[in-house]
Design a protein around this motif. Structure first.
Motif, mmCIF file in Angstrom:
data_model
loop_
_atom_site.group_PDB
_atom_site.id
_atom_site.type_symbol
_atom_site.label_atom_id
_atom_site.label_comp_id
_atom_site.label_asym_id
_atom_site.label_seq_id
_atom_site.Cartn_x
_atom_site.Cartn_y
_atom_site.Cartn_z
ATOM 1 N N ASN A 133 -3.006 14.295 -1.376
ATOM 2 C CA ASN A 133 -3.841 14.085 -0.192
ATOM 3 C C ASN A 133 -5.166 13.481 -0.639
ATOM 4 O O ASN A 133 -6.060 14.192 -1.101
ATOM 5 C CB ASN A 133 -4.092 15.390 0.563
ATOM 6 C CG ASN A 133 -4.839 15.163 1.865
ATOM 7 O OD1 ASN A 133 -4.557 14.209 2.585
ATOM 8 N ND2 ASN A 133 -5.796 16.020 2.168
ATOM 9 N N VAL A 134 -5.284 12.176 -0.528
ATOM 10 C CA VAL A 134 -6.514 11.497 -0.926
ATOM 11 C C VAL A 134 -7.511 11.603 0.226
ATOM 12 O O VAL A 134 -7.318 11.026 1.286
ATOM 13 C CB VAL A 134 -6.240 10.021 -1.273
ATOM 14 C CG1 VAL A 134 -7.545 9.298 -1.585
ATOM 15 C CG2 VAL A 134 -5.286 9.933 -2.454
ATOM 16 N N GLU A 135 -8.572 12.368 0.022
ATOM 17 C CA GLU A 135 -9.591 12.582 1.043
ATOM 18 C C GLU A 135 -10.933 12.119 0.505
ATOM 19 O O GLU A 135 -11.310 12.460 -0.618
ATOM 20 C CB GLU A 135 -9.655 14.063 1.419
ATOM 21 C CG GLU A 135 -10.505 14.360 2.651
ATOM 22 C CD GLU A 135 -10.067 13.563 3.857
ATOM 23 O OE1 GLU A 135 -10.663 12.484 4.055
ATOM 24 O OE2 GLU A 135 -9.152 13.974 4.571
ATOM 25 N N SER A 155 -4.143 4.722 -2.248
ATOM 26 C CA SER A 155 -3.814 6.150 -2.198
ATOM 27 C C SER A 155 -2.609 6.503 -3.056
ATOM 28 O O SER A 155 -2.611 7.490 -3.803
ATOM 29 C CB SER A 155 -3.549 6.579 -0.758
ATOM 30 O OG SER A 155 -4.723 6.536 0.012
ATOM 31 N N TYR A 156 -1.536 5.700 -2.962
ATOM 32 C CA TYR A 156 -0.302 6.034 -3.656
ATOM 33 C C TYR A 156 -0.425 5.829 -5.165
ATOM 34 O O TYR A 156 0.382 6.347 -5.936
ATOM 35 C CB TYR A 156 0.856 5.190 -3.121
ATOM 36 C CG TYR A 156 1.351 5.618 -1.752
ATOM 37 C CD1 TYR A 156 0.508 6.259 -0.851
ATOM 38 C CD2 TYR A 156 2.651 5.376 -1.349
ATOM 39 C CE1 TYR A 156 0.943 6.629 0.407
ATOM 40 C CE2 TYR A 156 3.118 5.751 -0.107
ATOM 41 C CZ TYR A 156 2.251 6.380 0.774
ATOM 42 O OH TYR A 156 2.697 6.758 2.019
ATOM 43 N N ASN A 178 0.810 -1.224 0.000
ATOM 44 C CA ASN A 178 0.000 0.000 0.000
ATOM 45 C C ASN A 178 0.842 1.272 0.000
ATOM 46 O O ASN A 178 0.308 2.370 0.095
ATOM 47 C CB ASN A 178 -0.943 0.008 1.202
ATOM 48 C CG ASN A 178 -0.203 0.109 2.531
ATOM 49 O OD1 ASN A 178 1.023 0.065 2.587
ATOM 50 N ND2 ASN A 178 -0.954 0.226 3.611
ATOM 51 N N SER A 179 2.163 1.118 -0.096
ATOM 52 C CA SER A 179 3.026 2.306 -0.081
ATOM 53 C C SER A 179 4.215 2.133 -1.023
ATOM 54 O O SER A 179 5.364 2.138 -0.580
ATOM 55 C CB SER A 179 3.512 2.603 1.340
ATOM 56 O OG SER A 179 4.136 1.459 1.893
ATOM 57 N N PRO A 180 3.970 1.971 -2.318
ATOM 58 C CA PRO A 180 5.078 1.849 -3.270
ATOM 59 C C PRO A 180 5.857 3.151 -3.361
ATOM 60 O O PRO A 180 5.303 4.236 -3.176
ATOM 61 C CB PRO A 180 4.363 1.537 -4.583
ATOM 62 C CG PRO A 180 3.007 2.151 -4.429
ATOM 63 C CD PRO A 180 2.655 1.971 -2.994
ATOM 64 N N THR A 194 -3.366 12.192 10.989
ATOM 65 C CA THR A 194 -3.121 13.050 9.835
ATOM 66 C C THR A 194 -4.471 13.432 9.227
ATOM 67 O O THR A 194 -5.519 12.908 9.617
ATOM 68 C CB THR A 194 -2.268 12.357 8.756
ATOM 69 O OG1 THR A 194 -3.053 11.349 8.098
ATOM 70 C CG2 THR A 194 -1.021 11.731 9.364
ATOM 71 N N ASN A 195 -4.437 14.298 8.244
ATOM 72 C CA ASN A 195 -5.670 14.774 7.619
ATOM 73 C C ASN A 195 -6.058 13.950 6.394
ATOM 74 O O ASN A 195 -6.879 14.371 5.589
ATOM 75 C CB ASN A 195 -5.509 16.244 7.213
ATOM 76 C CG ASN A 195 -6.846 16.942 7.043
ATOM 77 O OD1 ASN A 195 -7.775 16.716 7.812
ATOM 78 N ND2 ASN A 195 -6.957 17.785 6.028
ATOM 79 N N THR A 196 -5.468 12.772 6.243
ATOM 80 C CA THR A 196 -5.655 11.952 5.054
ATOM 81 C C THR A 196 -6.491 10.719 5.369
ATOM 82 O O THR A 196 -6.269 10.051 6.381
ATOM 83 C CB THR A 196 -4.293 11.518 4.480
ATOM 84 O OG1 THR A 196 -3.521 12.686 4.187
ATOM 85 C CG2 THR A 196 -4.460 10.699 3.216
#
Length: 453
Positions: A397-399, A387-388, A64-66, A379-381
């Motif tokens: 910022n994916v909201e 997401s990435y 989830n974080s490439p 965080t605000n995300t």
């Protein structure tokens, strides 16, 4: 015709006489020079590009974080997590404003025939001669100054008179009536003869404009004004509820209450409570600035986006595993660099059983303390596994409005070292409060020139 031409020429002469721009386009001049003011306790993060995400083995296999290159703009960030003492100032402001409002409303309702009740707490008389034309018109036409967040309809509270909390020193029966029936816990909830503050009454109401939705959709401005009502008191029961079959009652009783923990990070606050704190902090600063001769407005305090948080945590070190750069959570001499759960559960070996003071362990190269360990940070995300893959590479910022999972970063005192890595993602639900989650705030830096002071 000659007269008309003469008038036009005269007008042009008069206009040019009042200006020294010689008819050139020089732009609108401001009344003064703008200097960005560094908020107390914050440090400037200069912004820039960096490689975000996992750059080595993804131990958890979350995918989830490439790794990808992203860019963030400059901003200020708190050097430490928000402490109990700082959050307590917010709670006390909400508490005192509610008490003073109740006392003033009671005084206004019950005072008649020249017999004042609670006169020392009544609304302050506003001298109409000191009002601006705007204020006079608003009060005359609408009965308030247009403050939607004011249950007092624009009337001024008396903040000078001391609030008396000791029930044995209440100055009058009317005062006791207001405090007992409106502020303190009900009789049936009291024990040992103690009348404690009813923390369920401590609600902060604020309004905000959903600017992104307004920009992307058509409609009246009022359609995008949101109201939030938030109970601000931290949930101290998290110390008991988070851990079964574990004696943490002393932390439940004392962690937020006792001054011994003033400089420790506040916990037991939800995502919504941390957002409310940001709104109040902005209001506190703007109220002060508005009292000056030439009032200005500061950029709003807010939670950091996930990207801003990771950029700051890295401290300018590219491809770092932890904020200190070292690929291990200890120095070469075996000294721990963060507060976490080492050695299969030996919580105390790093110097702390639970949390530590917010300014503990060496800061990273940006001067930020405990970006890894101590408490994880809201965080605000919104959290999404994708997401990435779908987010922009500029200030990503994916909201998502309906996604109540919010990203938390940094790991905590009860987490293993994997969660301390600057690229590790985790989440919690926005309405949840935990004994291991706190927050810190950021503020946008206006402009892009960061070479000066």
């Amino acid at each position: 015709m000659k007269k008309i031409s003469l008038y036009i020429l005269l007008a042009l002469v008069l206009v040019n006489c009042g200006s020294n721009d010689q008819g050139e386009l020089v732009g609108v001049k401001s009344s003064g020079n703008w200097h960005s003011e560094r908020p107390l306790g914050m440090t400037l993060i200069s912004g820039g590009s960096f490689t975000m995400g996992k750059q080595s083995e993804d131990v958890a296999g979350s995918l989830n974080s490439p790794a990808r290159t992203v860019t963030v703009r400059p901003y200020y960030m708190d050097e430490t997590e928000i402490t109990n003492s700082e959050y307590k100032e917010f709670v006390h402001w909400v508490r005192d404003s509610i008490v003073r409002t109740e006392l003033a409303l009671f005084s206004e309702l019950m005072s008649f025939d020249g017999e004042p009740v609670l006169e020392e707490y009544k609304f302050l008389n506003i001298d109409s001669t000191d009002m601006s034309p705007y204020q006079k018109y608003m009060m005359k036409t609408y009965g308030s100054l247009g403050d939607l967040n004011s249950p007092t309809q624009g009337k001024m509270l008396n903040w000078e008179e001391e609030i008396i909390w000791n029930v044995h020193e209440f100055p009058s029966e009317e005062y006791a009536e207001v405090m007992i029936d409106s502020i303190l816990t009900p009789i049936e909830d009291s024990f040992e003869g103690r009348r404690m503050l009813n923390v369920d009454k401590l609600k902060f109401t604020y309004y905000w404009l959903d600017q992104e939705a307004a920009a992307r959709n058509k409609g009246d401005r009022r359609d995008f004004i949101k109201q939030e009502i938030v109970n601000v008191y931290p949930d101290t029961t998290v110390w008991v509820r988070d851990f079964k079959y574990s004696y943490n009652d002393p932390m439940h009783q004392d962690y937020f209450y006792h001054q011994a923990y003033n400089d420790y990070p506040v916990v037991g606050v939800s995502w919504m409570q941390s957002k409310a704190f940001c709104k109040w902090r902005t209001k506190k600063k703007n109220d002060y600035l508005n009292s000056k001769r030439n009032p200005t407005q500061v950029p709003q305090f807010r939670l950091a986006t996930e990207t801003e948080w990771e950029f700051a945590a890295r401290g300018g070190l590219e491809n770092a595993t932890y904020p200190w750069g070292n690929p291990y959570p200890t120095t070469d001499r075996g000294c721990f660099l963060a507060n976490f759960k080492p050695a299969r559960g030996n919580y105390a070996v790093d110097g702390a059983l639970y949390t530590v003071e917010a300014k503990s362990y060496p800061p990273n190269d940006y001067g930020l303390y405990n970006m890894s360990g101590n408490v994880a940070e809201w965080t605000n995300t919104a959290y999404s596994e994708a997401s990435y893959y779908i987010g922009s590479t500029m200030n990503p910022n994916v909201e998502m409005d309906k996604n109540h999972r919010k990203v938390i970063r940094g790991g905590s005192w009860k987490d293993v070292a994997y969660f301390l890595e600057v690229s590790t993602r985790d989440y919690e639900y926005a309405d949840s409060a935990r004994s291991y989650i706190g927050f810190r705030t950021v503020q946008d830096f206006l402009g892009t020139d960061i070479s000066g002071n």
